[in-house]
Design a protein around this motif. Structure first.
Motif, PDB file in Angstrom:
ATOM      1  N   SER A  75       0.787  -1.233   0.000  1.00  0.00           N
ATOM      2  CA  SER A  75       0.000   0.000   0.000  1.00  0.00           C
ATOM      3  C   SER A  75       0.815   1.277   0.000  1.00  0.00           C
ATOM      4  O   SER A  75       0.295   2.338  -0.360  1.00  0.00           O
ATOM      5  CB  SER A  75      -0.923   0.015   1.229  1.00  0.00           C
ATOM      6  N   ASP A  95       1.893   7.668  -1.265  1.00  0.00           N
ATOM      7  CA  ASP A  95       0.696   6.845  -1.150  1.00  0.00           C
ATOM      8  C   ASP A  95      -0.170   7.107  -2.376  1.00  0.00           C
ATOM      9  O   ASP A  95      -0.565   8.254  -2.618  1.00  0.00           O
ATOM     10  CB  ASP A  95      -0.055   7.212   0.135  1.00  0.00           C
ATOM     11  N   CYS A 113      -2.743   9.951  -2.740  1.00  0.00           N
ATOM     12  CA  CYS A 113      -2.511  10.823  -1.598  1.00  0.00           C
ATOM     13  C   CYS A 113      -1.305  11.706  -1.896  1.00  0.00           C
ATOM     14  O   CYS A 113      -0.509  11.418  -2.790  1.00  0.00           O
ATOM     15  CB  CYS A 113      -2.275   9.992  -0.337  1.00  0.00           C
ATOM     16  N   TRP A 115       2.351  20.891   5.757  1.00  0.00           N
ATOM     17  CA  TRP A 115       1.475  19.805   6.212  1.00  0.00           C
ATOM     18  C   TRP A 115       0.081  20.366   6.531  1.00  0.00           C
ATOM     19  O   TRP A 115      -0.940  19.794   6.141  1.00  0.00           O
ATOM     20  CB  TRP A 115       2.065  19.133   7.440  1.00  0.00           C
ATOM     21  N   PHE A 131      -3.118  18.919   4.765  1.00  0.00           N
ATOM     22  CA  PHE A 131      -3.931  18.108   5.685  1.00  0.00           C
ATOM     23  C   PHE A 131      -4.573  19.027   6.726  1.00  0.00           C
ATOM     24  O   PHE A 131      -4.228  18.988   7.911  1.00  0.00           O
ATOM     25  CB  PHE A 131      -3.065  17.049   6.366  1.00  0.00           C
ATOM     26  N   SER A 180      -6.160  17.388   9.891  1.00  0.00           N
ATOM     27  CA  SER A 180      -5.415  16.329  10.567  1.00  0.00           C
ATOM     28  C   SER A 180      -5.314  16.610  12.072  1.00  0.00           C
ATOM     29  O   SER A 180      -5.355  17.755  12.516  1.00  0.00           O
ATOM     30  CB  SER A 180      -4.019  16.182   9.967  1.00  0.00           C
ATOM     31  N   TRP A 187      -4.008  11.214  12.299  1.00  0.00           N
ATOM     32  CA  TRP A 187      -5.119  11.033  11.366  1.00  0.00           C
ATOM     33  C   TRP A 187      -5.153  12.213  10.397  1.00  0.00           C
ATOM     34  O   TRP A 187      -4.879  13.348  10.765  1.00  0.00           O
ATOM     35  CB  TRP A 187      -6.448  10.986  12.118  1.00  0.00           C
ATOM     36  N   GLY A 188      -5.534  11.918   9.144  1.00  0.00           N
ATOM     37  CA  GLY A 188      -5.698  13.010   8.197  1.00  0.00           C
ATOM     38  C   GLY A 188      -5.623  12.540   6.768  1.00  0.00           C
ATOM     39  O   GLY A 188      -4.852  11.634   6.439  1.00  0.00           O
ATOM     40  N   THR A 189      -6.417  13.149   5.921  1.00  0.00           N
ATOM     41  CA  THR A 189      -6.375  12.904   4.482  1.00  0.00           C
ATOM     42  C   THR A 189      -6.208  14.246   3.789  1.00  0.00           C
ATOM     43  O   THR A 189      -6.670  15.281   4.293  1.00  0.00           O
ATOM     44  CB  THR A 189      -7.672  12.241   3.976  1.00  0.00           C
ATOM     45  N   PRO A 190      -5.522  14.282   2.647  1.00  0.00           N
ATOM     46  CA  PRO A 190      -5.302  15.560   1.974  1.00  0.00           C
ATOM     47  C   PRO A 190      -6.608  16.167   1.484  1.00  0.00           C
ATOM     48  O   PRO A 190      -7.513  15.462   1.026  1.00  0.00           O
ATOM     49  CB  PRO A 190      -4.373  15.197   0.806  1.00  0.00           C
ATOM     50  N   ASP A 191      -6.715  17.477   1.599  1.00  0.00           N
ATOM     51  CA  ASP A 191      -7.892  18.184   1.119  1.00  0.00           C
ATOM     52  C   ASP A 191      -7.807  18.372  -0.390  1.00  0.00           C
ATOM     53  O   ASP A 191      -6.741  18.286  -0.997  1.00  0.00           O
ATOM     54  CB  ASP A 191      -8.006  19.553   1.799  1.00  0.00           C
ATOM     55  N   GLU A 192      -8.957  18.645  -0.992  1.00  0.00           N
ATOM     56  CA  GLU A 192      -8.971  18.980  -2.406  1.00  0.00           C
ATOM     57  C   GLU A 192      -8.187  20.264  -2.619  1.00  0.00           C
ATOM     58  O   GLU A 192      -8.303  21.208  -1.837  1.00  0.00           O
ATOM     59  CB  GLU A 192     -10.413  19.183  -2.895  1.00  0.00           C
TER      60      GLU A 192
END
Length: 319
Positions: A43, A62, A65, A171, A175, A178, A196-201
């Motif tokens: 992954s 990722d 990501c 960062w 994120f 996050s 925790w966190g995912t990239p924003d548009e």
């Protein structure tokens, strides 16, 4: 992962528990290894950037990501031993999204420890200087405030915030939502840290600017020249005039510096002051240390006896 597993046992433990995973370590810098970085082969794509006796620095790619960097830390117990760590942190200072986490073996404030021992104030200053010099700040963190305890009984118990998550501005830009969790320690003396966190548009930074009265009075439709004025950079003269329009007797904000200080020191601090304002307008981001205020309660009369007898005022930072 912090570990006290010596090098001869590493291969045996890896075969037993982590056969399907990649593992990085820093045994070449310390006989106990101190740190393992473990990830799923399928992954993630991990590139090792550097390692030392107190850190492992990697780049993470990722699929789907953003690419970012992670700096895992296990600081030495002595303040002198951590000098190399602090120096290296300030040296690398990447422009990529960067999260730095682990056991720093040091606090950033006296209030981050409950202990009978006297805190090493110089060690705290050294840590904070490294954090600021590396362009980092504490991530929003939930859970345990004190991340380490010696688990002793009665008056010998100590609680200290040794573990933390630090992030840079890149960062926070990618994120934005996050945060970190400091979980219950369990069998360990330390609280596990989870980020925790995912990239924003991707989006264009918002521009903040006051409307010019001349433009407003000219009508609802803007000419091209007026539109250009609204999105143009603020000038050094505009910044100067805005600062010098503030009464020198205004109360200072949380940093203790009033407008009078900045006006008196203008010839010295002008370049950095202007740069801070330009950075804000171009990025749309403001450090939380600047974007803070003190709420003061001012009595409306003599002998106040309830909340209604006070008038709240906000003491904001000059910048």
């Amino acid at each position: 992962m912090e570990t006290r597993v010596r090098a001869p046992k590493f291969d045996y433990i890896r075969r037993k528990g982590f056969r399907l995973f990649h593992v990085l370590n820093n045994y070449e810098h310390h006989s106990n290894g101190r740190l393992w970085v473990i990830w799923n082969k399928a992954s993630l794509r991990i590139t090792a950037l550097s390692s030392g006796n107190q850190w492992i620095h990697i780049q993470v790619e990722d699929p789907g990501c953003a690419t970012f960097q992670v700096f895992f830390v296990y600081g030495l117990n002595s303040a002198e031993g951590r000098y190399d760590l602090w120096t290296f942190l300030q040296h690398i200072r990447p422009h990529h999204p960067w999260v730095c986490l682990g056991d720093f073996n040091c606090v950033r404030k006296v209030e981050e420890r409950i202990s009978d021992t006297v805190p090493n104030l110089q060690a705290i200053d050294d840590f904070n200087e490294a954090v600021y010099g590396a362009g980092l700040e504490d991530s929003l963190t939930h859970g345990c405030n004190f991340t380490w305890t010696n688990k002793q009984e009665h008056g010998d118990r100590k609680w200290i915030k040794l573990d933390r998550v630090l992030v840079n501005s890149a960062w926070q830009t990618i994120f934005t939502s996050s945060y970190a969790d400091a979980l219950a320690a369990g069998v360990s003396y330390h609280s596990p840290l989870v980020v925790w966190g995912t990239p924003d548009e991707p989006s264009r930074p918002k521009q903040f600017r006051c409307f010019d009265e001349e433009i407003i009075l000219s009508g609802t439709c803007l000419e091209d020249t007026h539109a250009a004025m609204l999105i143009s950079d603020v000038t050094e003269d505009e910044i100067h005039d805005a600062l010098f329009s503030i009464d020198v007797n205004k109360s200072p904000g949380p940093d203790g510096f009033s407008s009078g200080f900045f006006r008196q020191a203008w010839s010295v601090i002008k370049g950095e002051f202007v740069k801070v304002v330009h950075d804000f307008f171009r990025s749309g981001k403001l450090l939380k240390e600047i974007n803070s205020t003190i709420i003061s309660l001012i009595p409306k009369g003599d002998n106040p006896s309830s909340v209604q007898d006070y008038r709240p005022i906000s003491c904001c930072s000059t910048i």
